[in-house]
Design a protein around this motif. Structure first.
Motif, short mmCIF file in Angstrom:
data_model
loop_
_atom_site.label_atom_id
_atom_site.label_comp_id
_atom_site.label_asym_id
_atom_site.label_seq_id
_atom_site.Cartn_x
_atom_site.Cartn_y
_atom_site.Cartn_z
N ASP A 84 -2.54 4.24 -6.93
CA ASP A 84 -1.75 3.01 -6.85
C ASP A 84 -1.22 2.57 -8.20
N GLN A 140 0.82 -1.21 0.00
CA GLN A 140 0.00 0.00 0.00
C GLN A 140 0.86 1.26 0.00
N GLY A 200 0.89 6.20 -4.08
CA GLY A 200 -0.18 5.31 -3.65
C GLY A 200 -1.42 6.07 -3.25
N LEU A 242 -3.49 -6.28 0.33
CA LEU A 242 -3.98 -5.72 -0.92
C LEU A 242 -5.12 -6.58 -1.45
N TRP A 278 -3.03 5.63 -0.69
CA TRP A 278 -3.03 5.87 0.76
C TRP A 278 -2.86 7.35 1.08
N GLY A 314 1.63 -0.73 5.19
CA GLY A 314 0.20 -0.85 5.05
C GLY A 314 -0.29 -2.29 5.21
#
Length: 569
Positions: free
Chosen positions: A278, A36, A118, A61, A120, A58
């Motif tokens: 991502d 992540q 990403g 996935l 995130w 992270g």
């Protein structure tokens, strides 16, 4: 030789014996894969547990987004579950992955972007609030010079505000010396205040930057836009693990830093970063995993592990592209200090298909394992099949810790594994085992076990994993423990010390059961001196030591020959 000039007693230390030689670690793993978050270039990051991995890289996935490239998190979890204690992880990301940024928010004043690419980063929130790191009162005025009570926290280039009677004046500091503060422009009115509780105060103008991602919060208090100050935004925020921050403006005398950034004199500005992606799995290629050598500290993929001299086991979980796997094997062979664990594509379950993939390799620095393993997926709340490399890396580490590197990492129970993708029988293993494919099998009443210990080498001297890894251990230990020899006088005294050092180490290895023989002389030999070096070698600075060891081999085939004993015998 030391100089002795004054009469007296001199006490000196010198080394007369051999130096103890310690064995290097063989249980540290290295993993490469998608995650992540996490850096995609630089040095692999040390991870000491599943929680440590989740903080840095992270969580799991999803299969829909990442498909067959999502297994890094599961492999690391399996590594620790099966006895691993520490590993190094390097993240790979698609070429079109993008970091989240502040976009149009404060775009002319600040550049804020997530630390690495990403989606995130779209959950990172940023807030700014006005602050002041120092306050003081003015005792005396001489033109533009102001003698203050305490000048600590005031720096040249800082914007200061003077508050008196509800009015505020802004000025810029030119210099600070002792308790004398010189301003670029004089302050208006009577600014002197010697009262115990002053009503006229000279304050610095800064702001506080807060960055948050989930439970992770970073607070950078009282930062400024003054490049000369220790609290300069770029300097202080460089410690952030979440974002990269760059100030695009510097402080001005006319405006407080917070107002200069936001346009408001007070209050709090909050926003979230946007634009993080991502990337798409379709943009991944073998080159992303193989990596690039961009120079020290900027390498990616497999190349990033060149800078790491601790890892001894390598895996790229679930990535079965021959280009990537062959590059990993070449990496291990070139360094000579690590061993590759390779997965076989999940769809290749038939013996002929498995052998087709296995025939791509011929190396004693790699081993292949099949089939894939059924484990519980906390993300989807169901069992899924994952590649065996992460689990096997944990078993290598566990076997090294409990038994030693001389023990073949086989006939070991797989923890956390509830089933196998394919149940191979003995007849199928009769074909795959001699070819160098290590099967994982389920035995009634014995659980799921590793049932193979062969490398992918065609050389019968190196067909067993534990033999190759024992030599990796011996070579690494001797290399690391004899650095003191370099540049020493190349004479008989040095040769004797080197021989004693290595002899003591190999004797300990023999006593641990890693070498065969009833005595050290049967287990190993060390030859150093005139028999191994010519005068030309000595003249050219070469010290040559020849070492031979007799490694233990695993009892792969246990044969009991039973006959019938008659009463007359």
């Amino acid at each position: 030789m030391a100089d002795y000039l004054s009469p007296g007693v001199y006490v000196e230390e010198f080394e007369s014996g051999s130096r103890p030689l310690e064995g290097v670690s063989t249980s540290t793993a290295g993993f490469i894969g998608l995650a992540q978050r996490g850096a995609v270039e630089g040095l692999p990051l040390l991870v000491t547990g599943p929680a440590d991995f989740q903080r840095a890289f992270g969580s799991y996935l999803s299969e829909s987004a990442f498909g067959s490239y999502r297994y890094l998190a599961y492999a690391v979890e399996q590594f620790f579950m099966n006895g691993g204690s520490r590993c190094y992880v390097m993240r790979v990301a698609p070429s079109d992955a993008k970091p989240a940024t502040n976009g149009d928010r404060l775009a002319d004043a600040l550049s804020i972007s997530a630390k690495n690419p990403g989606a995130w980063g779209n959950l990172v929130s940023v807030s700014l609030a006005p602050a002041s790191k120092a306050k003081t009162q003015i005792y005396e005025v001489t033109d533009k010079r102001y003698r203050v009570k305490n000048a600590n926290g005031f720096y040249a280039g800082d914007v200061v505000s003077f508050a008196a009677g509800g009015e505020v004046q802004l000025a810029r500091i030119v210099s600070v010396q002792d308790n004398i503060v010189e301003l670029a422009e004089p302050l208006d009115g009577d600014v002197v205040d010697t009262a115990l509780l002053p009503s006229k105060v000279l304050s610095t103008s800064e702001f506080t930057l807060t960055v948050a991602f989930g439970d992770e919060v970073e607070i950078f208090e009282k930062v400024s836009l003054n490049p000369e100050a220790p609290s300069y935004l770029d300097k202080v925020a460089s410690r952030s693990n979440l974002v990269d921050v760059t100030a695009l403006v510097t402080s001005t005398a006319a405006t407080a830093p917070f107002e200069q950034l936001t346009g408001d004199a007070e209050g709090v500005l909050e926003f979230v970063l946007t634009g993080g992606s991502d990337g798409t799995v379709g943009n991944l290629s073998a080159a992303d995993f193989i990596g690039e050598d961009r120079g020290p500290g900027r390498r990616t993929g497999i190349q990033s592990f060149i800078d790491n001299d601790v890892v001894s086991i390598m895996a790229i979980p679930g990535v079965t592209d021959p280009n990537v796997q062959l590059s990993l094997v070449a990496h291990c062979e070139n360094l000579g200090s690590r061993f590759a664990i390779l997965d076989i594509p999940r769809e290749k379950t038939k013996v002929a298909d498995v052998l087709t993939h296995r025939d791509l390799f011929d190396s004693s620095y790699a081993a292949l394992y099949n089939p894939w393993l059924s484990v519980f997926d906390p993300l989807d709340k169901r069992n899924i099949f994952v590649p065996p490399s992460g689990t096997m890396a944990g078993i290598y580490s566990r076997s090294d810790t409990t038994r030693g590197v001389q023990k073949a990492p086989a006939n070991e129970v797989l923890r956390g594994v509830v089933g196998l993708d394919v149940q191979y029988n003995t007849g199928e293993q009769d074909i795959l085992n001699p070819a160098g494919v290590n099967l994982i099998r389920s035995f009634t009443g014995q659980g799921i076990r590793v049932w193979g210990a062969r490398t992918a080498s065609s050389n019968s001297l190196w067909k067993y994993i534990n033999v190759r890894r024992l030599f990796i251990f011996l070579e690494g230990s001797i290399k690391a423990g004899t650095n003191w020899v370099v540049f020493e006088p190349n004479n008989d005294q040095l040769w004797a010390r080197v021989q004693r050092t290595i002899d003591a180490f190999l004797t300990r290895v023999w006593r641990d059961g890693a070498l065969v023989g009833s005595s050290p002389s049967e287990a190993f030999f060390i030859d150093i001196g005139r028999s191994t070096m010519t005068q030309d070698d000595i003249d050219n600075g070469r010290l040559i030591c020849v070492i031979g060891v007799a490694p233990v081999k695993p009892a792969e085939f246990v044969i009991f020959r039973i006959t019938q004993k008659t009463g007359s015998e």
